[in-house]
Motif scaffolding. Structure first.
Motif, PDB file in Angstrom:
ATOM      1  N   GLU F  53      10.452  -9.258  22.786  1.00 14.17           N
ATOM      2  CA  GLU F  53      11.519  -8.820  23.701  1.00 14.17           C
ATOM      3  C   GLU F  53      12.867  -8.737  22.986  1.00 14.17           C
ATOM      4  N   SER F  54      13.087  -9.646  22.072  1.00  9.74           N
ATOM      5  CA  SER F  54      14.375  -9.678  21.381  1.00  9.74           C
ATOM      6  C   SER F  54      14.532  -8.493  20.423  1.00  9.74           C
ATOM      7  N   ASP F  55      13.424  -7.805  20.133  1.00 12.52           N
ATOM      8  CA  ASP F  55      13.473  -6.681  19.191  1.00 12.52           C
ATOM      9  C   ASP F  55      13.467  -5.327  19.885  1.00 12.52           C
ATOM     10  N   ALA F  56      13.528  -5.318  21.192  1.00 11.16           N
ATOM     11  CA  ALA F  56      13.339  -4.062  21.928  1.00 11.16           C
ATOM     12  C   ALA F  56      14.356  -3.000  21.522  1.00 11.16           C
ATOM     13  N   ASP F  57      15.601  -3.388  21.362  1.00  6.58           N
ATOM     14  CA  ASP F  57      16.611  -2.382  21.025  1.00  6.58           C
ATOM     15  C   ASP F  57      16.459  -1.886  19.587  1.00  6.58           C
ATOM     16  N   LYS F  58      16.143  -2.793  18.709  1.00  5.73           N
ATOM     17  CA  LYS F  58      15.935  -2.421  17.303  1.00  5.73           C
ATOM     18  C   LYS F  58      14.831  -1.364  17.166  1.00  5.73           C
ATOM     19  N   PHE F  59      13.715  -1.590  17.864  1.00  9.60           N
ATOM     20  CA  PHE F  59      12.612  -0.638  17.715  1.00  9.60           C
ATOM     21  C   PHE F  59      12.853   0.643  18.504  1.00  9.60           C
ATOM     22  N   SER F  60      13.530   0.545  19.632  1.00  7.89           N
ATOM     23  CA  SER F  60      13.857   1.759  20.375  1.00  7.89           C
ATOM     24  C   SER F  60      14.727   2.667  19.507  1.00  7.89           C
ATOM     25  N   GLU F  61      15.694   2.071  18.842  1.00  4.54           N
ATOM     26  CA  GLU F  61      16.587   2.851  17.989  1.00  4.54           C
ATOM     27  C   GLU F  61      15.813   3.490  16.831  1.00  4.54           C
ATOM     28  N   LEU F  62      14.897   2.731  16.253  1.00  3.54           N
ATOM     29  CA  LEU F  62      14.112   3.267  15.135  1.00  3.54           C
ATOM     30  C   LEU F  62      13.226   4.428  15.612  1.00  3.54           C
ATOM     31  N   MET F  63      12.659   4.293  16.817  1.00  2.00           N
ATOM     32  CA  MET F  63      11.853   5.384  17.373  1.00  2.00           C
ATOM     33  C   MET F  63      12.707   6.648  17.553  1.00  2.00           C
ATOM     34  N   LEU F  64      13.943   6.458  18.017  1.00  3.72           N
ATOM     35  CA  LEU F  64      14.828   7.597  18.232  1.00  3.72           C
ATOM     36  C   LEU F  64      15.258   8.229  16.906  1.00  3.72           C
ATOM     37  N   ARG F  65      15.467   7.399  15.893  1.00  2.00           N
ATOM     38  CA  ARG F  65      15.927   7.924  14.601  1.00  2.00           C
ATOM     39  C   ARG F  65      14.810   8.633  13.830  1.00  2.00           C
ATOM     40  N   GLU F  66      13.586   8.099  13.898  1.00  2.00           N
ATOM     41  CA  GLU F  66      12.514   8.613  13.040  1.00  2.00           C
ATOM     42  C   GLU F  66      11.678   9.722  13.692  1.00  2.00           C
ATOM     43  N   THR F  67      11.829   9.921  14.987  1.00  2.00           N
ATOM     44  CA  THR F  67      11.087  11.003  15.644  1.00  2.00           C
ATOM     45  C   THR F  67      12.099  11.923  16.328  1.00  2.00           C
ATOM     46  N   SER F  68      11.562  12.887  17.073  1.00  2.00           N
ATOM     47  CA  SER F  68      12.428  13.829  17.802  1.00  2.00           C
ATOM     48  C   SER F  68      12.732  13.358  19.224  1.00  2.00           C
ATOM     49  N   ALA F  69      12.384  12.122  19.561  1.00  2.00           N
ATOM     50  CA  ALA F  69      12.551  11.639  20.935  1.00  2.00           C
ATOM     51  C   ALA F  69      14.017  11.587  21.365  1.00  2.00           C
ATOM     52  N   PHE F  70      14.278  11.957  22.626  1.00  2.00           N
ATOM     53  CA  PHE F  70      15.602  11.798  23.228  1.00  2.00           C
ATOM     54  C   PHE F  70      15.644  10.588  24.161  1.00  2.00           C
ATOM     55  N   GLY F  71      14.476   9.992  24.416  1.00  4.20           N
ATOM     56  CA  GLY F  71      14.463   8.841  25.316  1.00  4.20           C
ATOM     57  C   GLY F  71      13.238   7.977  25.070  1.00  4.20           C
ATOM     58  N   ILE F  72      13.391   6.716  25.461  1.00  3.53           N
ATOM     59  CA  ILE F  72      12.319   5.725  25.319  1.00  3.53           C
ATOM     60  C   ILE F  72      12.136   5.084  26.689  1.00  3.53           C
ATOM     61  N   ARG F  73      10.893   4.799  27.071  1.00  2.00           N
ATOM     62  CA  ARG F  73      10.734   3.983  28.285  1.00  2.00           C
ATOM     63  C   ARG F  73      10.088   2.675  27.882  1.00  2.00           C
TER      64      ARG F  73
END
Lengths: 146, 146, 146, 146, 146, 146
Positions: F53-73
């Motif tokens: 849970e403490s890493d949720a923002d870190k990984f959400s940001e990495l998902m946004l940076r490394e892929t074409s995603a505009f949003g994470i759920r």
């Protein structure tokens, strides 16, 4: 955001393809299918609909009406989104809309907009991938995230 | 080209992931998995290996040794390929190799080479997609297919 | 019939969805995607196009132009088809076209035609499945295969 | 061997699960489903039946009768099989049949037989994986391929 | 309702097919497999079990015992279900049970029951799809949702 | 545990395979892809990342940076895990690490460790499955769960 799902083992793909269109027309945030393997050797489909919390009942009802589902399961997911902006760039094939995503002010996403590129690809009779590439080349330095 | 396939219902994903590596190391043209649904509610995997005709027995034997398969089925497919060339383009992150595909002399494919982009992305600590975009922007007009 | 295939690991789903449309517009007998798992942890897509033998080069070229593929593999498949006829049945929602398939003279397939049912479903604002059911109920005894 | 295939977009998973059973009962060598993505956003299913060449028409007809297919495509594949033998090993849970595969005389496959293990697992009320492990431990050295 | 999931990369499809049966026999509301692509090129399987909240530990334990899983993840989903009723209709092949779903009193689902149709199809030696169609034709007007 | 997901329709498989590696290197508990079918006939990919849970923002940001995603759920799931221990067993090919899982003290999982088996398989040039089998045979009675 609400994630509403149903396992479908009694509707044909024709019915489901149409249901996807109806759900999108009705304003779902997103609709997608996942292939799943159900009991009794059934090649089932998981129908997932994303919608606003206030729309959960509306879309659940539409899922029940347009497919063979007898039940829907729903849970809430938190959304984290990039701030979106749109820009226009000039390519050899014409103007293209570009969707820009910012994270804490920094550009992390720059995506040629599909419908805008598709239109030019059809007009110019060039491959869609060529319009995407032309758009990337035409972007002003302020939008570059490299 | 030979397409060699086997339906796997008795190997674990760990065994199959390793088998893919071994088959590629041994020189298969390509190796891939397709999820299939087999009898008795089994979530099976179709293992497909592409190889030269002269290598068909070598790869069939390796498939039998490295997985739980008792049989392989094979058929011949005709290949139609673009003529390939390689070029180098200079990006802000460094030099990138680009794979070019020609059809009757015309450029129809211009692809940044993955390993070359991956190396720069890791060195510069930027997203891989940014290196791809930078490569597309750095291409000389002679390689453009738009 | 020719089955033409390509493993795609370098085109985005947007590009591929558009390619499907272009291939169908150009007269392919059928076009479909199969999810495959490729080397280097890539969630690839197998693009398959079915076409007449005389069209094999035309569709291979279109696949190469509209996707990132550098190669196509092709093989010949024999077709065995039902004899097709069309009939019209009258439902409470309007007229529906029905596709009938015969094997050695016997009716083995009776399918409400999708586009015809879709039109009525939209006009009457009823679920598509209801139009299908109404069509099955309205069929004359001569078309029944039960 | 004949590979007979049909893309299904108008049968429900219930119908397809039953068709798999009927095709296996009728003696097909293997039957499996692959999830495919068809035109008009349809989550289709590829039905594949493997059979002897002399049975191709029998199974094509059964595929047409039991599903909504209007056509079947078929091609011939060459089979390469291990030589099979069966042995019996004694485990703490009872006797298990083991299927052995030889390549040029060498044992390359030793597989506990599913139905035999399932029976013991149910009788002893232990997990199936435990019966498999017990069978591997009980194998005589002559069957080891390590 | 509890959704209990586990990513499986170390059990074979044989083990998983059997696990599905055991979980259903033990009273799970539903059990299904989704093909997933895991690290190290593994073609994994997502096992999902739906159960009542009071049964979450029972099914988690069964998942751990019957597969190779070391962990289960669980979350709660809200269910929205149609009110169910059963009716019987008389077809040329015999009596069929029909499952009816109502939303605010209105019939939105009318589904021939699989096991009931399967029995008649086997007795009469007609395709299952023919029994489904005969059932739809035999429905009384009060059950029609068109 | 946090489950973070994004539907991807604008990144190529090459980009996604690399993103999986980056996310795992950054410490994600697990990363996997599910094939999904999105609107406009797009063969999309669902990217799922499991993290603390403490890493949720870190990984959400990495998902946004490394892929074409505009949003994470994102949503929270409860974990239920077996107690883990490691043991070493001696096989004819060398020492293998074994992962043991206990439920209320009882051994319910005994898994040869992949990396440990892979190393021996490569050294001895034997199939990985043979090393797994040898490990199962070499286990001391105290670790048997049959």
């Amino acid at each position: 955001m609400i994630v509403a799902e149903s396992n479908i083992d009694d509707s044909s793909p024709e019915i489901l393809g149409y249901a996807m269109e109806r759900l999108l027309e009705a304003g779902a945030l997103d609709v997608f299918f996942t292939p799943i393997q159900m009991k009794k050797n059934r090649p089932g489909v998981l129908l997932t609909v994303l919608c606003a919390e206030s729309d959960a009942d509306k879309f659940s009802e539409l899922m029940l009406r347009e497919t063979s589902a007898f039940g829907i399961r729903r849970y809430t997911a938190e959304r984290r989104k990039l701030r979106r902006e749109f820009a226009t760039v000039q390519t050899p094939h014409g103007e293209v809309t570009v969707k820009i995503g910012r994270l804490n002010g920094q550009v992390v996403q720059v995506s040629p907009e599909f419908e805008s590129c598709r239109e030019l690809a059809e007009q110019a009779n060039v491959p869609l991938k060529a319009v995407y590439a032309a758009t990337i080349r035409a972007m002003p330095p302020s939008l570059l995230n490299d």
